[in-house]
Write an enzyme that holds these catalytic residues in place. Structure first.
Site, mmCIF file in Angstrom:
data_model
loop_
_atom_site.group_PDB
_atom_site.id
_atom_site.type_symbol
_atom_site.label_atom_id
_atom_site.label_comp_id
_atom_site.label_asym_id
_atom_site.label_seq_id
_atom_site.Cartn_x
_atom_site.Cartn_y
_atom_site.Cartn_z
ATOM 1 C CG ASP A 140 67.609 28.290 23.196
ATOM 2 O OD1 ASP A 140 67.502 27.249 22.511
ATOM 3 O OD2 ASP A 140 66.646 29.047 23.454
ATOM 4 C CB THR A 155 75.976 22.764 2.372
ATOM 5 O OG1 THR A 155 75.667 24.156 2.602
ATOM 6 C CG2 THR A 155 74.761 22.101 1.739
ATOM 7 C CB ALA A 159 70.083 15.697 -0.053
ATOM 8 C CB SER A 160 73.402 19.855 -1.754
ATOM 9 O OG SER A 160 72.949 19.325 -2.990
ATOM 10 C CG ASN A 161 67.549 21.621 -3.020
ATOM 11 O OD1 ASN A 161 66.414 21.220 -2.796
ATOM 12 N ND2 ASN A 161 67.789 22.860 -3.423
ATOM 13 C CG PHE A 162 66.266 17.211 1.811
ATOM 14 C CD1 PHE A 162 66.238 15.836 1.944
ATOM 15 C CD2 PHE A 162 67.252 17.922 2.462
ATOM 16 C CE1 PHE A 162 67.174 15.179 2.714
ATOM 17 C CE2 PHE A 162 68.197 17.283 3.239
ATOM 18 C CZ PHE A 162 68.151 15.893 3.379
ATOM 19 C CG HIS A 199 70.625 30.257 -2.573
ATOM 20 N ND1 HIS A 199 71.362 29.678 -3.570
ATOM 21 C CD2 HIS A 199 69.750 29.312 -2.133
ATOM 22 C CE1 HIS A 199 70.968 28.412 -3.732
ATOM 23 N NE2 HIS A 199 69.994 28.174 -2.874
ATOM 24 C CG HIS A 200 68.242 33.279 1.597
ATOM 25 N ND1 HIS A 200 69.127 33.271 2.664
ATOM 26 C CD2 HIS A 200 67.899 31.979 1.385
ATOM 27 C CE1 HIS A 200 69.303 32.033 3.085
ATOM 28 N NE2 HIS A 200 68.573 31.220 2.330
ATOM 29 C CE LYS A 213 73.273 28.314 -0.086
ATOM 30 N NZ LYS A 213 72.942 27.395 1.029
#
Length: 251
Positions: free
Chosen positions: A33, A77, A101-104, A136-137, A140
């Site tokens: 927003d 991603t 990174a795809s995952n930190f 995953h939840h 996603k």
């Protein structure tokens, strides 16, 4: 360090808290927003912008940040296939900086190192076939997850009998199964499950007639992802180019 946040959902709020706890200043927060704040002096003053949004928004966010010469740390991603080459050129030839990174999660970085090492060992044992599963939840949007794809690509790099990964099955929140787990001997299937509020589970399985070997990373919360993103921002503030977790964590 001055940090701008792009995306202010659950992850953005957690990153904000951890950044402040570590002594950093959040100078600008941009969400859906208030996109005009990309043009603000506050945003331009940031040393690093941390971006966690959606596959459709990420690429445009990078361009807006780069136009102000603001370095970006991103965990979004789903944009790589369409825009990966262009972003790579901007960072390697155009003087911009993206830590992607795809995952930190620090735990995931360790898990990836274990995955690469185990794959090199298993390269000598062709009786084992390998697969990847991620859970995953239900919120996603992309499947497979970016982390699962990264893990699968590392398997391809380290297993001489594998040429590529392929999208396998998807079990959605209503219990509907789509896709297929059929694959050739040269392919690695990546299967997905969407369930409840699961932060992220990744499983690598080597299966043979005699037995199976599995390694698992199970995230208990998003806390590890948020901390890793702030650590990446601290690293990015003093480094340039196209960066990722293998630059930050020297395993």
């Amino acid at each position: 360090m001055k940090i701008a946040l792009i995306g202010y959902g659950k992850m953005g709020r957690m990153i904000e808290r951890i950044a402040i706890e570590r002594g950093h200043q959040v100078v600008c927060i941009i969400d859906i927003d208030n996109q005009e704040d990309f043009e603000s002096e506050a945003f331009a003053s940031a040393d690093v912008a941390i971006e966690f949004t959606t596959p459709t928004a990420a690429y445009g966010n990078y361009l807006r940040a780069f136009s102000k010469n603001v370095k970006v740390v991103s965990g979004s991603t789903g944009w790589m296939d369409e825009h990966g080459d262009e972003i790579r050129r901007m960072c390697t030839e155009g003087g911009q900086t993206l830590f992607w990174a795809s995952n930190f999660s620090i735990g995931v970085a360790i898990f990836q190192a274990v995955n690469r090492t185990l794959a090199r060992i298993m390269d000598g044992f062709p009786q084992y076939d390998v697969s990847v599963e991620e859970t995953h939840h239900v919120h996603k949007l992309d499947a497979p997850s970016g982390t699962a794809i990264t893990l699968a690509e590392e398997l391809v790099d380290n297993l001489s009998r594998k040429e590529k990964w392929v999208k396998g099955t998807l079990l959605d929140a209503e219990g509907k199964l789509s896709g297929s787990d059929q694959h050739t001997a040269e392919e690695i299937p990546v299967n997905s499950i969407r369930r409840d509020e699961v932060p992220g589970i990744h499983v690598i399985t080597y299966d043979s007639v005699a037995d199976s070997i599995s390694i698992t990373h199970d995230a208990h919360s998003r806390e590890g992802f948020a901390l890793g993103a702030v650590l990446a921002a601290e690293f990015t503030a003093t480094h340039s180019g196209l960066l990722t977790t293998t630059d930050l964590f020297k395993f």
